[in-house]
Design a protein around this motif. Structure first.
Motif, PDB file in Angstrom:
ATOM      1  N   GLN A 234       0.830  -1.205   0.000  1.00 37.58           N
ATOM      2  CA  GLN A 234       0.000   0.000   0.000  1.00 37.58           C
ATOM      3  C   GLN A 234       0.866   1.257   0.000  1.00 37.58           C
ATOM      4  OE1 GLN A 234      -3.228   0.084  -0.267  1.00 37.58           O
ATOM      5  NE2 GLN A 234      -3.714  -2.087   0.056  1.00 37.58           N
ATOM      6  N   PRO A 235       0.390   2.343  -0.616  1.00 38.39           N
ATOM      7  CA  PRO A 235       1.123   3.614  -0.536  1.00 38.39           C
ATOM      8  C   PRO A 235       1.254   4.071   0.913  1.00 38.39           C
ATOM      9  CG  PRO A 235      -0.615   3.706  -2.199  1.00 38.39           C
ATOM     10  CD  PRO A 235      -0.833   2.446  -1.427  1.00 38.39           C
ATOM     11  N   THR A 236       2.459   4.440   1.307  1.00 38.48           N
ATOM     12  CA  THR A 236       2.723   4.920   2.659  1.00 38.48           C
ATOM     13  C   THR A 236       3.486   6.226   2.541  1.00 38.48           C
ATOM     14  OG1 THR A 236       2.830   2.650   3.532  1.00 38.48           O
ATOM     15  CG2 THR A 236       3.801   4.395   4.875  1.00 38.48           C
ATOM     16  N   HIS A 237       2.918   7.288   3.115  1.00 39.60           N
ATOM     17  CA  HIS A 237       3.497   8.623   2.946  1.00 39.60           C
ATOM     18  C   HIS A 237       3.698   9.263   4.309  1.00 39.60           C
ATOM     19  CE1 HIS A 237       4.516  12.295   0.848  1.00 39.60           C
ATOM     20  NE2 HIS A 237       3.578  12.974   1.465  1.00 39.60           N
ATOM     21  N   LEU A 238       4.894   9.817   4.533  1.00 38.70           N
ATOM     22  CA  LEU A 238       5.230  10.495   5.788  1.00 38.70           C
ATOM     23  C   LEU A 238       5.448  11.974   5.534  1.00 38.70           C
ATOM     24  CD1 LEU A 238       6.321  10.600   8.788  1.00 38.70           C
ATOM     25  CD2 LEU A 238       8.572  10.120   7.803  1.00 38.70           C
ATOM     26  N   ILE A 239       4.811  12.812   6.357  1.00 36.06           N
ATOM     27  CA  ILE A 239       5.095  14.243   6.364  1.00 36.06           C
ATOM     28  C   ILE A 239       5.694  14.561   7.728  1.00 36.06           C
ATOM     29  CG2 ILE A 239       4.212  16.567   6.005  1.00 36.06           C
ATOM     30  CD1 ILE A 239       1.832  15.401   4.549  1.00 36.06           C
ATOM     31  N   TYR A 240       6.901  15.076   7.712  1.00 34.55           N
ATOM     32  CA  TYR A 240       7.681  15.306   8.926  1.00 34.55           C
ATOM     33  C   TYR A 240       7.897  16.799   9.084  1.00 34.55           C
ATOM     34  CZ  TYR A 240      12.159  15.297  11.595  1.00 34.55           C
ATOM     35  OH  TYR A 240      13.176  15.528  12.482  1.00 34.55           O
ATOM     36  N   GLY A 241       7.297  17.386  10.121  1.00 33.23           N
ATOM     37  CA  GLY A 241       7.377  18.822  10.328  1.00 33.23           C
ATOM     38  C   GLY A 241       8.185  19.196  11.554  1.00 33.23           C
ATOM     39  N   VAL A 242       8.963  20.272  11.426  1.00 34.97           N
ATOM     40  CA  VAL A 242       9.764  20.791  12.548  1.00 34.97           C
ATOM     41  C   VAL A 242       9.645  22.310  12.571  1.00 34.97           C
ATOM     42  CG1 VAL A 242      11.384  18.863  12.475  1.00 34.97           C
ATOM     43  CG2 VAL A 242      11.867  20.941  11.148  1.00 34.97           C
ATOM     44  N   THR A 243      10.228  22.924  13.607  1.00 32.90           N
ATOM     45  CA  THR A 243      10.156  24.380  13.747  1.00 32.90           C
ATOM     46  C   THR A 243      11.247  25.083  12.951  1.00 32.90           C
ATOM     47  OG1 THR A 243       9.193  24.137  15.955  1.00 32.90           O
ATOM     48  CG2 THR A 243      10.125  26.281  15.384  1.00 32.90           C
ATOM     49  N   ASN A 244      12.489  24.612  13.097  1.00 37.93           N
ATOM     50  CA  ASN A 244      13.635  25.246  12.437  1.00 37.93           C
ATOM     51  C   ASN A 244      14.409  24.233  11.611  1.00 37.93           C
ATOM     52  OD1 ASN A 244      13.430  27.943  13.803  1.00 37.93           O
ATOM     53  ND2 ASN A 244      13.787  26.683  15.638  1.00 37.93           N
ATOM     54  N   ASP A 245      15.235  24.737  10.698  1.00 40.37           N
ATOM     55  CA  ASP A 245      16.020  23.858   9.832  1.00 40.37           C
ATOM     56  C   ASP A 245      16.870  22.884  10.643  1.00 40.37           C
ATOM     57  OD1 ASP A 245      14.973  25.182   7.668  1.00 40.37           O
ATOM     58  OD2 ASP A 245      16.753  26.391   7.259  1.00 40.37           O
ATOM     59  N   ASP A 246      17.460  23.375  11.745  1.00 41.43           N
ATOM     60  CA  ASP A 246      18.344  22.540  12.557  1.00 41.43           C
ATOM     61  C   ASP A 246      17.613  21.386  13.231  1.00 41.43           C
ATOM     62  OD1 ASP A 246      20.506  24.082  11.900  1.00 41.43           O
ATOM     63  OD2 ASP A 246      20.524  25.239  13.773  1.00 41.43           O
ATOM     64  N   ASP A 247      16.297  21.469  13.284  1.00 38.78           N
ATOM     65  CA  ASP A 247      15.527  20.431  13.975  1.00 38.78           C
ATOM     66  C   ASP A 247      15.331  19.186  13.113  1.00 38.78           C
ATOM     67  OD1 ASP A 247      15.199  22.171  16.140  1.00 38.78           O
ATOM     68  OD2 ASP A 247      13.373  23.030  15.290  1.00 38.78           O
ATOM     69  N   LEU A 248      15.601  19.275  11.831  1.00 40.86           N
ATOM     70  CA  LEU A 248      15.438  18.116  10.944  1.00 40.86           C
ATOM     71  C   LEU A 248      16.541  17.099  11.233  1.00 40.86           C
ATOM     72  CD1 LEU A 248      14.602  19.851   7.532  1.00 40.86           C
ATOM     73  CD2 LEU A 248      13.066  18.395   8.884  1.00 40.86           C
ATOM     74  N   VAL A 249      16.142  15.881  11.585  1.00 40.59           N
ATOM     75  CA  VAL A 249      17.101  14.821  11.889  1.00 40.59           C
ATOM     76  C   VAL A 249      16.678  13.541  11.166  1.00 40.59           C
ATOM     77  CG1 VAL A 249      17.707  15.786  14.136  1.00 40.59           C
ATOM     78  CG2 VAL A 249      15.849  14.115  13.984  1.00 40.59           C
ATOM     79  N   CYS A 250      17.617  12.618  11.079  1.00 44.44           N
ATOM     80  CA  CYS A 250      17.367  11.276  10.514  1.00 44.44           C
ATOM     81  C   CYS A 250      16.939  11.314   9.050  1.00 44.44           C
ATOM     82  CB  CYS A 250      16.313  10.519  11.341  1.00 44.44           C
ATOM     83  SG  CYS A 250      16.739  10.307  13.088  1.00 44.44           S
TER      84      CYS A 250
END
Length: 342
Positions: A234-250
């Motif tokens: 099945q199609p599986t889609h993730l939307i990953y939201g953070v506050t600042n650019d530095d918060d993006l991990v993994c």
């Protein structure tokens, strides 16, 4: 042959037992010193009624209609005194674990690594001394060394591995954060209790939408590890939201999942107006590629309370009722609170 059976109690505690081929769940539980509700054990009283929506099993025809009707059986209701698993299963037990003379499992672990992966996130890796089974998406309580306090953290690692990982929000002045950043070292001993929580990946039978906020990404990493091994059609889609650019991990891990899991895709969103990220705003501003299909979708959501409330409001305003909606909201120094909207 034996099967792994997860018993989910209504107080949020999960206990895993092994059920032998041809053995009922009730008998396997008693063999593991878990006293599930029971009066007759013959399929007559209905006292041992629960539900199972994950796994294969046989109920036979020894029970009477007063104990379990055909309609109830079609809806996934079971009698543990009659249920004989034919695969790993997840069984919902509608009483508290304490009523069954069992409780939360306790496991000792040894710190392997502590990494500050961003200014706001800490990766903790722990080697468990004993097996600790969990459903992808569940959490444990970790005791802060030197105190009686515990904090709840979702597994970000693959179920079935003794090497556990956690993605933890770095809270300035926080009890656990201060220990991890300032004192923790490889070889330290930690006490983990669990697993717990009703936020976990169900059988993937339709498109899946995953919505993560900040370190709420952690349970999805465990879910994706599970899907990498077991696959999904099945199609599986993730939307990953953070506050600042530095918060993006993994991000590298997510890219590897996208390359290794058929039908999986993801996007990242940054809320700060000062960000140079191509997608700015909140996850609800970027739902155009989500596999919503007029509600034929299972939604999983983990993030801070304002995000959870905003997403619930988005679906309500759009007039869309997903097939299932599972969410977990968290706040600093507060245990996770899970919910589900069918």
């Amino acid at each position: 042959m034996s099967y792994n059976i997860a018993l989910n109690f209504e107080d949020g505690i999960t206990r895993f037992i092994r059920c032998n081929e041809g053995e009922t769940v009730l008998d396997a539980a008693y063999r593991n010193q878990i006293n599930l509700p029971m009066d007759c054990s013959d399929g007559v009283c209905g006292t041992c009624k629960g539900s199972c929506h994950q796994g294969k099993f046989d109920l036979g025809d020894e029970y009477i209609d007063e104990a379990l009707t055909d309609d109830e059986a079609e809806q996934g209701m079971i009698l543990t005194c009659q249920m004989v698993p034919a695969s790993d299963c997840v069984v919902e037990i509608p009483v508290a674990s304490t009523m069954c003379k069992t409780g939360i499992a306790r496991v000792q672990g040894t710190v392997l690594e502590v990494n500050l992966v961003s200014p706001t996130a800490i990766e903790l890796k722990v080697a468990a001394e004993d097996d600790i089974a969990f459903l992808p998406g569940q959490y444990v309580n970790i005791q802060v060394p030197g105190t009686e306090e515990t904090r709840a953290y979702s597994f970000s690692s693959r179920p079935g591995s003794r090497e556990l990982s956690f993605l933890i929000r770095n809270v300035p002045g926080g009890l656990m954060s201060s220990y991890l950043v300032g004192q923790c070292k490889a070889g330290d001993s930690l006490t983990l209790t669990g697993p717990m929580g009703s936020f976990y990946l169900r059988p993937v039978e339709r498109p899946v939408l995953m919505l993560a906020g900040g370190t709420g990404l952690a349970p999805f990493l465990a879910m994706l590890e599970h899907l990498k091994v077991n696959g999904t059609g099945q199609p599986t889609h993730l939307i990953y939201g953070v506050t600042n650019d530095d918060d993006l991990v993994c991000i590298e891990a997510l890219e590897q999942f996208a390359a290794g899991i058929e039908n999986f895709s993801f996007k990242t969103v940054v809320a700060s107006a000062d960000s140079a990220h191509p997608l700015k705003g909140y996850v609800t501003n970027h739902m155009q590629d989500a596999p919503i299909h007029h509600g034929e979708v299972d939604v999983y959501l983990c993030g801070p309370p304002p995000m959870v409330d905003a997403v619930l409001g988005y679906f309500r305003d759009q007039g869309i009722k997903p097939n299932s909606f599972h969410y977990e909201k968290f706040s600093p120094s507060v245990s996770a609170v899970a919910g589900a909207v069918a």
